[in-house]
Design an enzyme around this catalytic site. Sequence first.
Site, short mmCIF file in Angstrom:
data_model
loop_
_atom_site.label_atom_id
_atom_site.label_comp_id
_atom_site.label_asym_id
_atom_site.label_seq_id
_atom_site.Cartn_x
_atom_site.Cartn_y
_atom_site.Cartn_z
N GLY A 67 89.76 64.43 -4.65
CA GLY A 67 88.76 63.95 -3.69
C GLY A 67 88.09 62.69 -4.22
O GLY A 67 88.53 62.11 -5.23
N LEU A 98 88.81 60.95 -7.97
CA LEU A 98 89.59 59.70 -8.01
C LEU A 98 88.75 58.55 -8.57
O LEU A 98 89.25 57.69 -9.30
CB LEU A 98 90.11 59.35 -6.61
CG LEU A 98 91.10 60.37 -6.05
CD1 LEU A 98 91.53 60.00 -4.64
CD2 LEU A 98 92.34 60.52 -6.95
N GLU A 122 96.03 68.15 -7.17
CA GLU A 122 95.34 68.37 -5.90
C GLU A 122 96.00 69.48 -5.09
O GLU A 122 97.22 69.52 -4.95
CB GLU A 122 95.34 67.05 -5.09
CG GLU A 122 94.97 67.16 -3.63
CD GLU A 122 93.61 67.78 -3.36
OE1 GLU A 122 92.63 67.38 -4.01
OE2 GLU A 122 93.53 68.67 -2.50
N VAL A 164 95.75 75.17 -8.79
CA VAL A 164 95.39 75.41 -10.18
C VAL A 164 95.04 76.88 -10.36
O VAL A 164 94.24 77.44 -9.61
CB VAL A 164 94.21 74.50 -10.60
CG1 VAL A 164 93.65 74.92 -11.96
CG2 VAL A 164 94.67 73.05 -10.65
N GLY A 187 84.63 69.76 -5.78
CA GLY A 187 83.64 69.80 -4.72
C GLY A 187 82.29 70.31 -5.21
O GLY A 187 82.12 70.60 -6.40
N ALA A 217 74.93 60.54 0.22
CA ALA A 217 73.54 60.13 0.00
C ALA A 217 72.94 59.49 1.25
O ALA A 217 71.79 59.78 1.61
CB ALA A 217 73.49 59.15 -1.17
N HIS A 229 85.50 31.83 8.25
CA HIS A 229 86.80 31.65 7.62
C HIS A 229 86.62 30.88 6.32
O HIS A 229 85.86 29.91 6.29
CB HIS A 229 87.72 30.85 8.55
CG HIS A 229 89.04 30.52 7.92
ND1 HIS A 229 90.02 31.46 7.76
CD2 HIS A 229 89.50 29.35 7.40
CE1 HIS A 229 91.05 30.89 7.17
NE2 HIS A 229 90.77 29.62 6.93
C1 LIG Z 1 79.54 61.89 -9.44
C2 LIG Z 1 79.01 61.77 -8.03
C3 LIG Z 1 79.15 60.58 -7.36
C4 LIG Z 1 78.65 60.45 -6.08
N1 LIG Z 1 78.79 59.27 -5.44
C5 LIG Z 1 78.32 59.12 -4.20
C6 LIG Z 1 78.42 57.87 -3.53
O1 LIG Z 1 78.93 56.90 -4.08
N2 LIG Z 1 77.92 57.77 -2.29
C7 LIG Z 1 77.34 58.84 -1.65
O2 LIG Z 1 76.92 58.70 -0.50
N3 LIG Z 1 77.22 60.04 -2.26
C8 LIG Z 1 77.69 60.20 -3.51
N4 LIG Z 1 77.54 61.40 -4.14
C9 LIG Z 1 76.88 62.49 -3.41
C10 LIG Z 1 75.35 62.31 -3.44
O3 LIG Z 1 74.92 62.31 -4.78
C11 LIG Z 1 74.66 63.42 -2.66
O4 LIG Z 1 75.17 63.47 -1.34
C12 LIG Z 1 73.16 63.18 -2.59
O5 LIG Z 1 72.60 63.11 -3.87
C13 LIG Z 1 72.47 64.30 -1.79
O6 LIG Z 1 71.11 64.06 -1.76
P1 LIG Z 1 70.06 65.25 -1.62
O7 LIG Z 1 68.73 64.60 -1.53
O8 LIG Z 1 70.46 66.18 -0.55
O9 LIG Z 1 70.18 66.11 -2.97
P2 LIG Z 1 70.23 65.74 -4.51
O10 LIG Z 1 70.44 64.32 -4.75
O11 LIG Z 1 71.18 66.71 -5.11
O12 LIG Z 1 68.76 66.04 -5.03
C14 LIG Z 1 68.23 67.33 -5.05
C15 LIG Z 1 67.12 67.38 -6.06
O13 LIG Z 1 66.43 68.61 -5.91
C16 LIG Z 1 66.03 69.07 -7.19
N5 LIG Z 1 65.80 70.51 -7.08
C17 LIG Z 1 66.69 71.48 -6.79
N6 LIG Z 1 66.08 72.69 -6.72
C18 LIG Z 1 64.77 72.46 -6.99
C19 LIG Z 1 63.63 73.29 -7.06
N7 LIG Z 1 63.70 74.60 -6.83
N8 LIG Z 1 62.44 72.73 -7.37
C20 LIG Z 1 62.35 71.38 -7.61
N9 LIG Z 1 63.39 70.54 -7.54
C21 LIG Z 1 64.58 71.08 -7.22
C22 LIG Z 1 67.20 68.70 -8.07
O14 LIG Z 1 66.79 68.64 -9.44
C23 LIG Z 1 67.58 67.33 -7.51
O15 LIG Z 1 66.91 66.32 -8.21
C24 LIG Z 1 78.00 61.55 -5.44
C25 LIG Z 1 77.84 62.77 -6.13
C26 LIG Z 1 78.33 62.88 -7.42
C27 LIG Z 1 78.14 64.19 -8.15
#
Ligand SMILES: Cc1cc2nc3c(=O)[nH]c(=O)nc-3n(C[C@H](O)[C@H](O)[C@H](O)COP(=O)(O)OP(=O)(O)OC[C@H]3O[C@@H](n4cnc5c(N)ncnc54)[C@H](O)[C@@H]3O)c2cc1C
Length: 468
Positions: free
Chosen positions: A184, A188, A205, A239, A274, A323, A447
């Site tokens: 995924g 990659l 995969e 796997v 995932g 994000a 262009h």
């Molecule tokens: C390696 C990697 C690369 C990625 N690259 C991309 C990208 O290029 N583009 C993209 O769109 N998405 C990317 N993503 C996905 C993206 O990071 C997530 O979709 C995004 O962070 C989700 O945002 P969120 O606010 O829902 O949650 P999160 O960013 O996961 O934030 C949740 C926060 O809640 C906090 N938390 C959890 N439970 C509690 C609690 N009980 N009390 C207090 N705090 C708590 C956690 O500590 C965390 O800081 C990537 C993910 C990874 C792992």
Amino acid sequence: MAYDLVVIGSGPGGYVCAVKAAQLGLKVAVVEKRATYGGTCLNIGCIPSKALLHASEMYSHAAHGMDSLGIEGLAPKLNLAKMLGHKDATVKSNVDGVAFLFKKNKIDGFQGTGKVLGAGKVAVTSDKGEEQVLETKAIVIATGSDVAGIPGVKVDFDEKVIVSSTGAIALEKVPENLIVVGGGVIGLELGSVWMRLGSKVTVVEYLDTILGGMDGEVSKQFQRMLAKQGMDIRVGAKVTGVEKTKSGAKVTFEPVKGGEATTLEANVVLVATGRRPYTDGLGLAEAGVALDNRGRVEIDGHFQTNVPGIYALGDVVRGPMLAHKAEDEGVALAEILAGQAGHVNYDVIPSVVYTQPEVASVGKTEEELKAAGVAYKVGKFPFSANGRARAMLATDGFVKILADKETDRVLGGHIVGFGAGEMIHEITVLMEFGGSAEDLGRTCHAHPTMSEAVKEAALGAFFKPIHM
Ligand SMILES: Cc1cc2nc3c(=O)[nH]c(=O)nc-3n(C[C@H](O)[C@H](O)[C@H](O)COP(=O)(O)OP(=O)(O)OC[C@H]3O[C@@H](n4cnc5c(N)ncnc54)[C@H](O)[C@@H]3O)c2cc1C
């Protein structure tokens, strides 16, 4: 003090919701258990991975890619510690940026673990075990996601030899061999980072294709491109075991269709199969907040859970784990809480794979249109026929536009090629405004630009491209 809004989690969903709500005049607090704001994305996800993708791409260019431009004799020396330092500095400036936004918008930050005590009450327990209770009109659960393992396989992550994405952005040595379980986006991207720095990378995969869910033609072409770069990709492989060995780890897999098992050894194994919604310790069961059958917080069309006054967004709810999807939900929910009409258009959410070349897509794939029985037409334009791409030696890839056969309305856009992640946005804006392939094809494009290929693909869907 009573708040209008307490947000649990400061990732892109949570922090953007908090900032927008504060801008609209609400009194807001954010609870975050991590030491810094910004969530997965800024601390261990989008931002650090992109810092490493950029740095490793520069290294790879210097090492292999300049001779045909007449720049010879480059022999770059890798200073991995410095490269990781660049990544850490990038993370720091981004997480500091969120802290600045909270200060600017008078948002109260609470460091600790948040627990929902019921509508209107959130308990915050600090690392030292001290607890306080915040009172609030609304609660937003924005706790994001965490690494998911491999279904039915025990994986002991030590983040050194058997790593998740978190360990894979912090390896202190370039592994000679790296096995990536999961073809995924994350696997990659991070596989590409280490391949560029010298690892022999094998991707295993389960599905018949990498980037499952992407337009089939795009993922096929992309797989060929990665293979040409040296990535060994095994698809249709299930796997069955990931285990540590004396010198590293081994991965056992067998054909999904049945057949003999294969075992490969490597210095490092990255499991990138995932992510799962993260609700651990939040007290949702006690508070009566319902989850769906995949562990996601169930919400209605206005982000409200089954308990009035408790809302959720981002990775912890349905929809793509991206994000910018979380951010847009944050804005919409803040608007709803402030009495306005917040809305997210889930049909027009772009997604980008930040490899080289990049892959970007928005809207429907050809497979989805076929399955839905929609009559569509296709416009395709290869970068090999684009002047700027030739000048930059970036001729690999193409743009594909899918439009409704009757109305010409653009239903999807797919790009594989250099700069795809930026180019996708003109198709995204066009789709947001309900535009047609003719609209896009008749829009004057500067262009020479790579974006002219987008225009030409649109012309192809509408009538005929000029340059092909
Ligand atoms: C390696 C990697 C690369 C990625 N690259 C991309 C990208 O290029 N583009 C993209 O769109 N998405 C990317 N993503 C996905 C993206 O990071 C997530 O979709 C995004 O962070 C989700 O945002 P969120 O606010 O829902 O949650 P999160 O960013 O996961 O934030 C949740 C926060 O809640 C906090 N938390 C959890 N439970 C509690 C609690 N009980 N009390 C207090 N705090 C708590 C956690 O500590 C965390 O800081 C990537 C993910 C990874 C792992």
